[in-house]
Design an enzyme around this catalytic site. Sequence first.
Site, PDB file in Angstrom:
ATOM      1  N   ASP A 172     -49.518 -38.038 -35.857  1.00 39.52           N
ATOM      2  CA  ASP A 172     -48.847 -36.728 -35.972  1.00 39.52           C
ATOM      3  C   ASP A 172     -47.637 -36.547 -35.039  1.00 39.52           C
ATOM      4  OD1 ASP A 172     -51.049 -36.496 -37.592  1.00 39.52           O
ATOM      5  OD2 ASP A 172     -51.903 -34.744 -36.612  1.00 39.52           O
ATOM      6  N   LYS A 178     -53.091 -36.178 -44.009  1.00 38.31           N
ATOM      7  CA  LYS A 178     -54.389 -35.503 -43.841  1.00 38.31           C
ATOM      8  C   LYS A 178     -54.213 -33.999 -43.833  1.00 38.31           C
ATOM      9  CE  LYS A 178     -54.002 -35.979 -38.844  1.00 38.31           C
ATOM     10  NZ  LYS A 178     -54.017 -34.562 -38.471  1.00 38.31           N
ATOM     11  N   CYS A 231     -55.968 -34.034 -32.525  1.00 37.75           N
ATOM     12  CA  CYS A 231     -55.937 -35.041 -33.591  1.00 37.75           C
ATOM     13  C   CYS A 231     -56.065 -36.471 -33.076  1.00 37.75           C
ATOM     14  CB  CYS A 231     -54.714 -34.848 -34.476  1.00 37.75           C
ATOM     15  SG  CYS A 231     -54.917 -33.372 -35.514  1.00 37.75           S
TER      16      CYS A 231
END
Length: 201
Positions: A8, A106, A151
């Site tokens: 990310d 995701k 994450c």
Amino acid sequence: MKALVLVDVQNDFMPGGKLAVPKGDEIVPVINSIQSKFDLIVATQDWHPENHISFANNHLGKEEFDTIQVEGITQVLWPAHCVQDSKGADFHKDLNTAKIEAIFRKGTNPRIDSYSGFYDNAHLKSTGLSGYLKEKGVSEVYFCGLATDICVYYTLKDAIAEGFTSYLIEDASKPLDVEEYEKIKKVILDLGGKIIQSNNL
Ligand code: VGL
Ligand code: ZN
């Protein structure tokens, strides 16, 4: 085979973004400088539809950072972030993306969040990342990115459970909440994960 997973590294998690991680941009040159040490580089992207359950603005009467229950799991309500195909969902402009061989998206299901790059938070569906890494013959996986305490942490935890030798590259990652990260570090080590610095690669 050693793989690097970039978690990310997206505009909305950078200073000025919708869900900014303090000093999140400082990891970009570090990540660029270590890529040559790996046999394989892949990335994850948080990739939400507008009506995603994790967005506070999709819940009447709720505020950002309130919590709700989803599938028996506590869900934080975040500011809307990383909307599919938006500028905020793009990788940071200075990230070297040339060597990224695959991108795993995701959080695409509006009904469930997905902190981990491997599975949604209820472990209902796989992204295919585990099978991909295994098919490529990867045994050691190194993680970096944003946010370390969310994450990156959940991705690393799933990697350990999937049987990979799993490393967190600490200085190539930044936490949203520093105090939370201090607790999580201990959990990572207890689970058998390793925490290293980029200059020890
Ligand atoms: C993340 C909160 C919500 C992350 C993603 O990438 O750490 N955190 N969605
Ligand atoms: Zn998200």
